[in-house]
Design a protein around this motif. Structure first.
Motif, PDB file in Angstrom:
ATOM      1  N   THR A  24       0.833  -1.214   0.000  1.00 24.79           N
ATOM      2  CA  THR A  24       0.000   0.000   0.000  1.00 24.79           C
ATOM      3  C   THR A  24       0.860   1.252   0.000  1.00 24.79           C
ATOM      4  O   THR A  24       0.340   2.356  -0.242  1.00 24.79           O
ATOM      5  CB  THR A  24      -0.939   0.006   1.224  1.00 24.79           C
ATOM      6  N   MET A  33       3.637  -2.461 -11.216  1.00 22.77           N
ATOM      7  CA  MET A  33       2.585  -2.242 -10.228  1.00 22.77           C
ATOM      8  C   MET A  33       2.641  -0.796  -9.772  1.00 22.77           C
ATOM      9  O   MET A  33       3.693  -0.290  -9.378  1.00 22.77           O
ATOM     10  CB  MET A  33       2.747  -3.180  -9.036  1.00 22.77           C
ATOM     11  N   LYS A  92      -0.274   2.829  -8.709  1.00 21.84           N
ATOM     12  CA  LYS A  92      -1.595   3.219  -8.220  1.00 21.84           C
ATOM     13  C   LYS A  92      -2.365   3.952  -9.324  1.00 21.84           C
ATOM     14  O   LYS A  92      -1.864   4.920  -9.898  1.00 21.84           O
ATOM     15  CB  LYS A  92      -1.469   4.098  -6.989  1.00 21.84           C
ATOM     16  N   GLN A  95      -4.152  -0.129  -6.139  1.00 23.91           N
ATOM     17  CA  GLN A  95      -3.073  -0.654  -6.973  1.00 23.91           C
ATOM     18  C   GLN A  95      -3.605  -1.358  -8.219  1.00 23.91           C
ATOM     19  O   GLN A  95      -4.636  -2.019  -8.185  1.00 23.91           O
ATOM     20  CB  GLN A  95      -2.205  -1.633  -6.176  1.00 23.91           C
TER      21      GLN A  95
END
Length: 821
Positions: free
Chosen positions: A566, A602, A604, A615
């Motif tokens: 996160t 990966m 956001k 994500q």
């Protein structure tokens, strides 16, 4: 087919006749239980097999019963100095027969009085059994062939383990510099045998003698134990119906010295075929075809080394085999010389031994010219144990590999021994050169060979393969890609089944990629297999499955604690039909590889959504403008070229919106699905790396001395290696349990056991590899062995795919939840 010991008998040759009455009277007086009645019948026959000391069967009949004995004597006529010493044969047979469990015929008497039958002789018991003249063992079932060879190796190991001092043979010969003396002795005897103008010396033989003198192993300077001198399968007698040795014969050349010479001599059938029927020397069955059931030369040697505690002889094996052929050539030259003089014990069979001697010389030079003769390490003992333990298919249990897996494992082990281990040094040379970021051409060749061997994409779970089939395959169930029809979806294995194979690949840092089973490609292909659409699969998955390209996974960021996904800050912003990516990633493994064409990134897509919905994952062509490979990172000094671990900057990288995987906000979900099997693959490979460390540790301990004894004899080492084996086996079972749960229960329900395996495997590997490095001393931390690299990889895996602390937290959380129930 075996010969009965009776089958080898014939009439006494004219040159070897002697006074039977004189012998009968002597034996009656000196052999316990030998009939002495004048009414006894007494016959003498000669054994035809063998070209050395003449050997005879004595049969004494008395009152309807027949007793049998064997007589060995010196040949008649002028003999080479120190040759045909039957008194030494008697001495060693008596010591072994009376004071050890080594299977030898019992000896009764030694006669040094030449007036009895003309030469020295001794009498021993007759062994009724089987002798295998042909080392290919024709007529036997494969399992019997294997048993015969393994029994031969074990008996030789037992002989070499005898404490000669305790049985009175401590002065049976000089122990040190045995090979040096052998070269000198057989050179002299060869020259003496070929001094006649009818049989001139072969210059290549004398050149071979010089080569051997220049390549005598350093271990030859230290003493060992008993050496048989002529140990081969046709010099042992097997029980009439059981596959066990009941007697070792022909001790004429026995002494004390370097025992590896015996082992090499017993392996000659693998290298050369000495045909006694047509008196020719051809290629051994290692170079033609090993008969089914007979172990490979490496497997035979591994059986011997395991039973005897001897180190693996790969580095010096050319010398020992060449010495065996050199000695064989000298012996044949001597036989031919005796044939010319008319006193060869083999009679007319000795006519072509001069040519055989020259053929052996040529074979020795051909062997020396070979690039490699043995794998750098013995065959995987765990793989052999698996095969022997589970052969038969009647066993049951969760962790019993199927016949299909055992066959794949055996093929994989052989591929590693034949192709991977021999190339490791070459791969390292390139990886440490100025051309480190290029691919060794042999790697691509090995990949093609792996495909042909059916060892390609073994990692693919059958459920993932089924999804891909529905999207990619036509009605023929074959992949249709631009007219090419290839089957690249693995062997239909479960995660548990793959575990047995992945372990083998983990023994070399170079192996997984050769089989298209290396990280991060397997994890990335798994993502595409599970979550990609048909277009994404055709564009990226198909070339990855074919091994035409490689990939990278970009998640970790230098400015945040990326173990908590996160925290990541890389942005993936939607702009019309595109996404624009901005961010800095590092430890993007694979991105340095020139074959890397795609990255899974990966980032956001929505910074305001719920923590685990922000994500997303997206496919990025590495050639897209704005993708900047900044630098390679090193792991304890290893940059793992040409694979590499890169720091990558994404500066306004614009990719098509169709590249998003599964949809926005699904990145965390994909990551968890990706890391179940992938994390276990790392654990499986660590088991293999640890086995490699154990193997190297043992070999080192068996070959190095400190403070007057082998490291293997030190109490502290024995304690350490025992603890290492315990931890390794515990961890293997945990990893297999995790794989089994992953298959049966799925990723979510198996996550606790997976977390346990992820913590246990790297820590166990670090312990084992640290002990292995310690045994190797300074060499262990150098680049001269693979240990430091394996250790660095294992240490990295306490962080990669989640640090220990995250996994321990998962384990603790699940444990507390169970407690509340």
């Amino acid at each position: 087919m075996a010969n009965s010991t009776f089958d080898l008998l014939g009439q006494v040759q004219a040159a070897h006749q002697f006074d039977h009455d004189s012998l009968f009277h002597y034996a009656s007086a000196h052999v316990p239980g030998f009939p002495s009645s004048a009414a006894s019948t007494f016959t003498v026959k000669q054994f035809g097999h063998g070209q050395s000391n003449p050997t005879f069967l004595l049969e004494v009949g008395n009152g309807g019963s027949v007793k049998r004995y064997v007589l060995r004597k010196k040949p008649p006529g002028k003999l080479l100095q120190s040759a045909h010493a039957v008194d030494r044969e008697y001495q060693v047979l008596r010591a072994l027969g009376e004071r050890t469990e080594i299977p030898v015929p019992k000896v009764f008497c030694l006669c040094r009085d030449a007036s009895v039958i003309g030469t020295d002789f001794y009498i021993m018991e007759f062994l009724e059994g089987r002798i295998f003249i042909d080392p290919k063992l024709p007529g036997l079932a494969p399992e019997r062939r294997e048993a015969i060879y393994r029994e031969t190796a074990r008996v030789l190991a037992a002989l070499h383990s005898v404490d000669v001092d305790s049985i009175g043979l401590g002065k049976y010969g000089r122990r040190n510099n045995y090979c040096k003396r052998q070269v000198e002795r057989w050179t002299k005897q060869y020259i003496a045998s070929t001094g006649d103008s009818r049989y001139p010396s072969n210059p290549k033989m004398l050149e071979l003698a010089h080569w051997l003198q220049q390549h005598i192993p350093s271990e030859d300077s230290s003493g060992e134990g008993i050496v048989h001198g002529d140990f081969r399968i046709d010099n042992v007698v097997f029980h009439p119906i059981e596959d066990r040795v009941i007697g070792i014969l022909d001790w004429e050349l026995s002494t004390l010295g370097n025992q590896m010479t015996d082992v090499a001599y017993s392996c000659l059938a693998y290298i050369v075929d000495i045909n006694h029927e047509n008196q020719q020397v051809g290629k051994g069955f290692e170079l033609t075809r090993i008969p089914e059931g007979i172990p490979s030369q490496a497997e035979y040697l591994a059986e011997y080394c395991s039973a005897s505690g001897k180190p693996w002889p790969a580095a010096v094996w050319k010398f020992y085999i060449s010495l065996a052929m050199f000695r064989g050539a000298a012996i044949y030259a001597g036989i031919y010389s005796r044939w010319l003089m008319g006193n060869a014990s083999g009679g007319e069979r000795a006519r072509n031994t001069g040519k055989q001697a020259n053929d052996l010389v040529d074979s020795a030079w051909a062997y020396i010219a070979r690039k490699a003769v043995l794998p750098n390490h013995p065959p995987d003992p765990i793989a052999r144990d698996y095969t022997k333990q589970f052969d038969g298919g009647n066993e049951s249990g969760r962790f019993v590999p199927s016949e299909k897996v055992l066959k794949l494992r055996n093929r994989l082990v052989k591929f590693m021994e034949d192709h991977i281990y021999p190339m490791e040094n070459e791969f390292y040379k390139l990886a440490q050169s100025s051309s480190r970021w290029t691919v060794h051409p042999e790697e691509e060749s090995l990949k093609e060979l792996a495909k042909k061997e059916g060892l390609w994409n073994l990692w693919i779970p059958f459920d993932s393969a089924e999804r891909a089939k529905k999207l990619l395959f036509d009605e023929s169930n074959r992949m249709d890609t631009n007219g090419e029809h290839d089957q690249f979806l693995g062997a239909g294995l479960s995660n548990l089944e793959y575990g047995y194979l992945c372990e083998i690949m983990g023994r070399s840092v170079w192996a997984p990629q050769v089989f298209n089973c290396g990280a991060p490609d397997t994890g990335n292909m798994e993502v595409l297999l599970r979550y990609g659409n048909k277009e994404q699969l055709l564009q990226w998955l198909v070339p990855l499955l074919q091994g035409k390209i490689r990939s990278g996974f970009a998640m970790t960021e230098p400015q945040v604690a990326s173990s908590d996904a996160t925290n990541i800050e890389c942005s993936i912003k939607r702009e019309g039909d595109s996404y624009v990516i901005n961010g800095r990633k590092w430890w993007t493994s694979g991105a340095m590889d020139p074959r890397c064409k795609v990255l899974i990134v990966m980032g956001k897509t929505d910074f305001t959504a719920a923590n685990h919905k922000q994500q997303s994952m997206i496919l990025v062509d590495i050639q897209t403008p704005g993708v900047h490979i900044k630098r390679p990172l090193t792991v304890f000094g290893f940059d793992d070229a040409p694979h590499g671990h890169a720091e990558v900057v994404f500066d306004n990288v614009r990719v098509p919106a169709k590249n998003i995987l599964l949809g926005e906000g699904r990145g965390f979900e994909i990551a968890q699905g990706r890391l179940g099997p992938g994390r276990l693959h790392h654990c499986m490979r660590l088991i293999g790396a640890s086995e490699r460390g154990m193997q190297m540790m043992v070999q080192r301990a068996l070959s190095r001395r400190a403070f007057g004894k082998l490291i293997a004899e030190q109490g502290s080492f024995r304690s350490d290696i025992a603890k290492c084996r315990i931890e390794l086996e515990k961890t293997r079972l945990l990893v297999l349990e995790a794989a089994d749960q992953l298959d049966r229960l799925g990723n979510k329900k198996a996550r606790g056991t997976i977390a346990m395996a992820k913590v246990a495997a790297p820590n166990m590997a670090l312990m084992v590899l640290d002990k292995a490095m310690q045994v190797h001393g300074a060499a262990g931390v150098s680049s001269d062995t693979i240990l430091a690299h394996l250790w660095a990889t294992a240490r990295t895996l306490r962080i990669a795919d989640g640090p220990d602390e995250v996994h321990l937290g998962t384990i603790a959380k699940l444990e507390l939840q169970r407690a509340k129930l």
